[in-house]
Design an enzyme around this catalytic site. Structure first.
Site, PDB file in Angstrom:
ATOM      1  N   THR A  23       0.808  -1.210   0.000  1.00 55.14           N
ATOM      2  CA  THR A  23       0.000   0.000   0.000  1.00 55.14           C
ATOM      3  C   THR A  23       0.841   1.260   0.000  1.00 55.14           C
ATOM      4  OG1 THR A  23      -1.703  -1.188   1.265  1.00 55.14           O
ATOM      5  CG2 THR A  23      -1.858   1.222   1.202  1.00 55.14           C
ATOM      6  N   GLY A 129       8.573 -13.960   1.201  1.00 59.67           N
ATOM      7  CA  GLY A 129       8.446 -12.542   0.934  1.00 59.67           C
ATOM      8  C   GLY A 129       9.719 -11.807   1.321  1.00 59.67           C
ATOM      9  N   ASP A 131      10.288  -8.817   2.120  1.00 58.25           N
ATOM     10  CA  ASP A 131      10.171  -7.931   3.293  1.00 58.25           C
ATOM     11  C   ASP A 131      10.315  -8.721   4.584  1.00 58.25           C
ATOM     12  OD1 ASP A 131       7.761  -9.239   2.692  1.00 58.25           O
ATOM     13  OD2 ASP A 131       6.507  -7.579   3.380  1.00 58.25           O
TER      14      ASP A 131
END
Length: 295
Positions: A23, A129, A131
């Site tokens: 986002t 992932g 991150d």
């Protein structure tokens, strides 16, 4: 960009760190972190400037970065974690060119089978992932001993486990004060708090949209619909975290780290001990930048 500014950047070791989430994009401008773990045993925040914006507002970042470069010289490198895909990656690449003219060296982080003393225990390491992997690198570097439960509350809530290799949680190797190998053992992925609450409003006929700020004040149970949604979603998130904590602490001493944009909302719902950090991904990128500089 002047030659003097370029020389200043190389001498100072300034780096630009970028965490592209689902986002928002978060960034930090800092000197490369020292390679040693923080002597206090706490998680540092090594950057002196930073910010965040939603994807739609990315064009505004070039001016911010250009202003910093004009004052201090262009960064010697840019380190990026990206989970938002190639379109956003291309846009960020264009922003770097706009901000710095000839962009500095750009390093796109990837999930790998290992990094330093941390092994990736995912069944297919490249599928983890990036991150989550980079956040674990940052946390393990600065907290080299014991088990870790890493909670990142963003668009998704991730709950990840780093195990000290000796099974006791001490994390000490054969040499005194030398950490042994650790393993990213895996974790859980939940809809984030906002996503969880929003799904009720989108997929039911009469339930209202509830904001995260309302969840921060939610009671254990509620006598109205808005508070009932907030209390239920908070309880679901906290329950998953505390279930993982219970299983992990049966293995030995552990620390829980809480990060991400919705961390304050979750903090009020947890009964276990935890430590906040504003962005473990940026911290991990700063560690990687320092290690690359030392090569």
């Amino acid at each position: 960009m002047s030659a003097n500014h370029d020389a200043q950047a190389k001498a100072s070791g300034t780096v630009l760190l970028i965490d592209i989430g689902n986002t928002r994009l978060k960034w930090a401008w800092c000197r490369a972190a020292p390679l040693g773990a923080a002597p206090s045993g706490a998680l540092p925040v090594p950057w002196r400037a930073g910010g965040a914006c939603v994807h739609e507002a990315l064009p505004t970042l070039a001016a911010d970065w250009r202003q910093l470069a004009d004052a201090e010289g262009a960064p010697r490198g840019v380190w990026i974690s990206n989970v938002a895909g190639p379109v956003i990656a291309a846009e960020v690449g264009a922003l770097l060119a706009d901000a710095f003219g000839t962009p500095p060296a750009v390093h796109w982080a990837r999930a790998t089978a290992s990094h330093g003393m941390l092994d990736n225990g995912y069944r297919e390491p490249s599928q983890l992932g990036v991150d989550r992997w980079i956040g674990a690198i940052g946390a393990r570097h600065h907290l080299p001993c014991g088990h870790l439960l890493i909670v990142t509350a963003g668009t998704a809530t991730t709950i990840d486990v780093v195990l000290a290799s000796d099974g006791s949680g001490s994390g000490s190797g054969s040499g005194e004060g030398t950490p042994a190998r650790s393993r990213f053992a895996g974790g859980m992925i939940l809809p984030g708090l906002a996503l969880m609450m929003g799904s009720l409003a989108r997929n039911t006929a009469q339930l209202p949209a509830v904001e995260i700020s309302e969840a921060q004040a939610a009671a254990a149970w509620a006598d109205n619909t808005r508070d009932a949604i907030a209390a239920g979603c908070l309880a679901a998130q906290a329950g998953a975290i505390e279930r993982a904590w219970s299983a992990l602490t049966r293995r030995g001493p552990a620390r829980c780290l809480l990060s991400g944009g919705a961390r304050e909302a979750l903090a009020g719902a947890l009964t276990l001990p935890f430590e906040r950090h504003e962005n473990l991904v940026l911290l991990g990128l700063s560690v990687m930048a320092a290690q690359q500089r030392a090569i």
